[in-house]
Design a protein around this motif. Structure first.
Motif, PDB file in Angstrom:
ATOM      1  N   GLU A 129       5.067   1.644  -0.293  1.00 55.72           N
ATOM      2  CA  GLU A 129       5.438   3.092  -0.127  1.00 55.72           C
ATOM      3  C   GLU A 129       5.535   3.463   0.443  1.00 55.72           C
ATOM      4  OE1 GLU A 129       5.671   5.348  -4.456  1.00 55.72           O
ATOM      5  OE2 GLU A 129       4.219   3.411  -4.680  1.00 55.72           O
ATOM      6  N   VAL A 130       6.633   5.145   1.319  1.00 47.23           N
ATOM      7  CA  VAL A 130       6.337   5.999   1.432  1.00 47.23           C
ATOM      8  C   VAL A 130       6.435   7.692   1.030  1.00 47.23           C
ATOM      9  CG1 VAL A 130       7.083   7.199   3.165  1.00 47.23           C
ATOM     10  CG2 VAL A 130       6.931   4.654   3.057  1.00 47.23           C
ATOM     11  N   LEU A 131       5.069   7.833   0.550  1.00 44.56           N
ATOM     12  CA  LEU A 131       4.936   9.099  -0.348  1.00 44.56           C
ATOM     13  C   LEU A 131       5.402  10.461   1.373  1.00 44.56           C
ATOM     14  CD1 LEU A 131       1.765   8.355  -1.443  1.00 44.56           C
ATOM     15  CD2 LEU A 131       4.050   8.028  -2.396  1.00 44.56           C
ATOM     16  N   TYR A 132       6.432  11.063   0.703  1.00 44.90           N
ATOM     17  CA  TYR A 132       6.819  12.074   1.652  1.00 44.90           C
ATOM     18  C   TYR A 132       5.779  13.501   0.736  1.00 44.90           C
ATOM     19  CZ  TYR A 132       8.669  16.177   3.300  1.00 44.90           C
ATOM     20  OH  TYR A 132       9.148  17.639   3.673  1.00 44.90           O
ATOM     21  N   SER A 133       5.074  14.164   1.427  1.00 40.34           N
ATOM     22  CA  SER A 133       4.855  15.170   2.073  1.00 40.34           C
ATOM     23  C   SER A 133       4.243  16.259   3.589  1.00 40.34           C
ATOM     24  CB  SER A 133       2.802  15.020   1.466  1.00 40.34           C
ATOM     25  OG  SER A 133       2.588  16.190   1.358  1.00 40.34           O
ATOM     26  N   ASP A 134       4.602  17.645   3.096  1.00 39.99           N
ATOM     27  CA  ASP A 134       4.776  17.967   4.690  1.00 39.99           C
ATOM     28  C   ASP A 134       3.911  18.981   4.144  1.00 39.99           C
ATOM     29  OD1 ASP A 134       5.090  18.656   6.751  1.00 39.99           O
ATOM     30  OD2 ASP A 134       6.915  20.469   6.367  1.00 39.99           O
ATOM     31  N   THR A 135       2.938  19.179   3.666  1.00 40.07           N
ATOM     32  CA  THR A 135       1.393  20.036   2.894  1.00 40.07           C
ATOM     33  C   THR A 135       0.720  19.810   4.610  1.00 40.07           C
ATOM     34  OG1 THR A 135       0.700  18.461   2.439  1.00 40.07           O
ATOM     35  CG2 THR A 135       1.578  19.797   0.774  1.00 40.07           C
ATOM     36  N   LEU A 136       0.155  21.344   5.072  1.00 42.61           N
ATOM     37  CA  LEU A 136      -0.948  21.904   6.050  1.00 42.61           C
ATOM     38  C   LEU A 136      -1.620  20.473   6.244  1.00 42.61           C
ATOM     39  CD1 LEU A 136      -0.840  24.248   8.285  1.00 42.61           C
ATOM     40  CD2 LEU A 136      -2.969  25.193   6.574  1.00 42.61           C
ATOM     41  N   ILE A 137      -2.486  19.802   5.489  1.00 45.45           N
ATOM     42  CA  ILE A 137      -3.426  18.933   6.002  1.00 45.45           C
ATOM     43  C   ILE A 137      -3.133  17.352   5.007  1.00 45.45           C
ATOM     44  CG2 ILE A 137      -5.945  18.154   6.271  1.00 45.45           C
ATOM     45  CD1 ILE A 137      -6.462  20.707   6.500  1.00 45.45           C
ATOM     46  N   ASN A 138      -2.073  16.569   5.426  1.00 44.64           N
ATOM     47  CA  ASN A 138      -2.253  15.911   4.824  1.00 44.64           C
ATOM     48  C   ASN A 138      -3.262  14.388   4.579  1.00 44.64           C
ATOM     49  OD1 ASN A 138       0.389  15.732   3.769  1.00 44.64           O
ATOM     50  ND2 ASN A 138       1.497  15.004   5.485  1.00 44.64           N
ATOM     51  N   LYS A 145       0.356  -1.068   0.124  1.00 42.25           N
ATOM     52  CA  LYS A 145      -0.220  -0.087  -0.416  1.00 42.25           C
ATOM     53  C   LYS A 145       0.891   1.111  -0.189  1.00 42.25           C
ATOM     54  CE  LYS A 145      -4.008  -2.029   0.108  1.00 42.25           C
ATOM     55  NZ  LYS A 145      -3.557  -3.720   0.595  1.00 42.25           N
ATOM     56  N   LYS A 146       0.501   2.218   0.176  1.00 39.19           N
ATOM     57  CA  LYS A 146       1.170   3.840  -0.349  1.00 39.19           C
ATOM     58  C   LYS A 146       0.761   4.955   0.817  1.00 39.19           C
ATOM     59  CE  LYS A 146       1.184   4.089  -4.856  1.00 39.19           C
ATOM     60  NZ  LYS A 146       0.504   5.597  -6.040  1.00 39.19           N
ATOM     61  N   ILE A 147       1.491   5.135   2.110  1.00 44.07           N
ATOM     62  CA  ILE A 147       1.546   5.442   2.867  1.00 44.07           C
ATOM     63  C   ILE A 147       1.662   6.905   2.793  1.00 44.07           C
ATOM     64  CG2 ILE A 147       1.779   5.215   5.498  1.00 44.07           C
ATOM     65  CD1 ILE A 147       2.546   2.686   5.311  1.00 44.07           C
ATOM     66  N   ILE A 148       1.280   8.326   2.876  1.00 44.96           N
ATOM     67  CA  ILE A 148       1.938   9.597   2.845  1.00 44.96           C
ATOM     68  C   ILE A 148       2.077   9.817   4.381  1.00 44.96           C
ATOM     69  CG2 ILE A 148      -0.691  10.668   3.255  1.00 44.96           C
ATOM     70  CD1 ILE A 148       0.282  12.848   1.266  1.00 44.96           C
ATOM     71  N   THR A 149       2.901  10.688   4.752  1.00 45.67           N
ATOM     72  CA  THR A 149       3.795  10.917   5.644  1.00 45.67           C
ATOM     73  C   THR A 149       4.518  12.207   5.491  1.00 45.67           C
ATOM     74  OG1 THR A 149       4.980  10.333   7.443  1.00 45.67           O
ATOM     75  CG2 THR A 149       6.217   9.671   6.153  1.00 45.67           C
ATOM     76  N   ARG A 150       4.328  13.308   6.557  1.00 48.68           N
ATOM     77  CA  ARG A 150       5.650  14.443   6.569  1.00 48.68           C
ATOM     78  C   ARG A 150       6.850  13.477   7.823  1.00 48.68           C
ATOM     79  NH1 ARG A 150       3.368  18.075   7.334  1.00 48.68           N
ATOM     80  NH2 ARG A 150       0.826  17.725   7.552  1.00 48.68           N
ATOM     81  N   VAL A 152      -7.096   9.309  -1.419  1.00 48.86           N
ATOM     82  CA  VAL A 152      -7.006  10.117  -2.622  1.00 48.86           C
ATOM     83  C   VAL A 152      -6.079   9.047  -3.606  1.00 48.86           C
ATOM     84  CG1 VAL A 152      -7.029  12.455  -4.148  1.00 48.86           C
ATOM     85  CG2 VAL A 152      -8.320  11.805  -1.910  1.00 48.86           C
ATOM     86  N   ILE A 153      -4.583  10.267  -2.734  1.00 45.95           N
ATOM     87  CA  ILE A 153      -3.253   9.249  -3.457  1.00 45.95           C
ATOM     88  C   ILE A 153      -3.396   8.633  -2.889  1.00 45.95           C
ATOM     89  CG2 ILE A 153      -3.237  11.189  -4.561  1.00 45.95           C
ATOM     90  CD1 ILE A 153      -1.335  12.289  -2.499  1.00 45.95           C
ATOM     91  N   ALA A 154      -3.411   8.086  -1.390  1.00 47.95           N
ATOM     92  CA  ALA A 154      -2.700   6.970  -0.339  1.00 47.95           C
ATOM     93  C   ALA A 154      -3.989   6.445  -0.146  1.00 47.95           C
ATOM     94  CB  ALA A 154      -1.784   8.045   0.314  1.00 47.95           C
ATOM     95  N   ASP A 155      -3.207   5.195   1.069  1.00 48.05           N
ATOM     96  CA  ASP A 155      -4.022   4.100   2.224  1.00 48.05           C
ATOM     97  C   ASP A 155      -4.167   4.598   2.934  1.00 48.05           C
ATOM     98  OD1 ASP A 155      -4.695   2.465  -0.993  1.00 48.05           O
ATOM     99  OD2 ASP A 155      -2.876   2.105  -0.985  1.00 48.05           O
ATOM    100  N   ALA A 156      -3.239   5.023   3.570  1.00 46.90           N
ATOM    101  CA  ALA A 156      -3.167   5.103   4.800  1.00 46.90           C
ATOM    102  C   ALA A 156      -1.985   6.219   4.815  1.00 46.90           C
ATOM    103  CB  ALA A 156      -1.884   4.553   5.595  1.00 46.90           C
TER     104      ALA A 156
END
Length: 221
Positions: free
Chosen positions: A149-158, A127-132, A164-168
């Motif tokens: 898969e780890v998706l890096y994102s440092d936006t205000l509200i992940n 799965k895809k996991i989004i995180t800062r 939408v683009i991540a599973d967790a």
């Protein structure tokens, strides 16, 4: 408690102020201690009424890195940020959780949509996991031998990106309101993190900066 007298510019204490969720409370903390802070939110600039302290706004993770490499002398960060930055050489001066603290402990959680078919850690495989905080997330997945898969994102509200683009998501959570607003449920609490005052060891050895740092530590009293 302000430091006395004016120091040469090179001897001024360089203090990292946290941007983001901790920003307003950090400013309030200094105000409670008797400092007056002038904040320009548009320019992300802060000044306090002590000529011997130069302030810089930055993310807590960046503050941990800059304190470790000496770009900052001292800073307000979090235990999780120090861990994410792998800033093992910083000195933990004190926790900012005191009797009248504005902060409580923050939980670092793994969350998924409430309607998700992910019900256990093993379901995260592939799965895809989004995180800062990607380094913490990768270490967690490695601990449980999970390939995701780890998706890096440092936006205000992940949280808005989950489903939408991540599973967790792996994220900081203090009261859970944002998680609830995006219909997310906590699958696992990784650990708890405190807000801390950290310092560069060399700055603590500098006599002038050590005196000024004593004034900064007074904010916790």
């Amino acid at each position: 408690m302000r430091s006395q007298g004016n120091m040469p510019k090179r001897n001024r204490l360089k203090l990292g102020f946290p941007l983001g969720a901790l920003q307003d409370e950090a400013v309030e903390l200094f105000a409670t201690a008797g400092y007056r802070a002038q904040v320009d939110r548009k320019l992300q600039k802060i000044e306090i009424d002590d000529p011997n302290i130069t302030c810089l706004f930055a993310r807590p993770i960046a503050i941990a890195s800059m304190v470790e490499n000496g770009m900052l002398d001292i800073g307000i960060s979090t235990e999780a940020s120090v861990k994410e930055a792998k800033a093992s050489k910083v000195k933990h001066v004190c926790s900012l959780e005191y009797e009248k603290s504005l902060w409580g402990k923050t939980k670092i959680v793994l969350a998924v949509p409430k309607e998700s078919k992910i019900t256990s850690l093993r379901d995260l495989e592939g799965k895809k996991i989004i995180t800062r905080i990607p380094e913490i997330t990768k270490a967690f997945l490695q601990k449980y031998n999970i390939r995701a898969e780890v998706l890096y994102s440092d936006t205000l509200i992940n949280e808005s990106k989950v489903g939408v683009i991540a599973d967790a998501i792996v994220e900081f959570s203090r009261i859970g309101n944002v998680m609830a607003a995006y219909n997310l449920k906590v699958l696992k609490v990784l650990f708890e993190s405190s807000v801390v005052l950290i310092a560069n060891p060399k700055a603590l050895q500098d006599a002038a900066k050590k005196r000024t740092g004593g004034a900064v530590r007074a904010v916790r009293r």
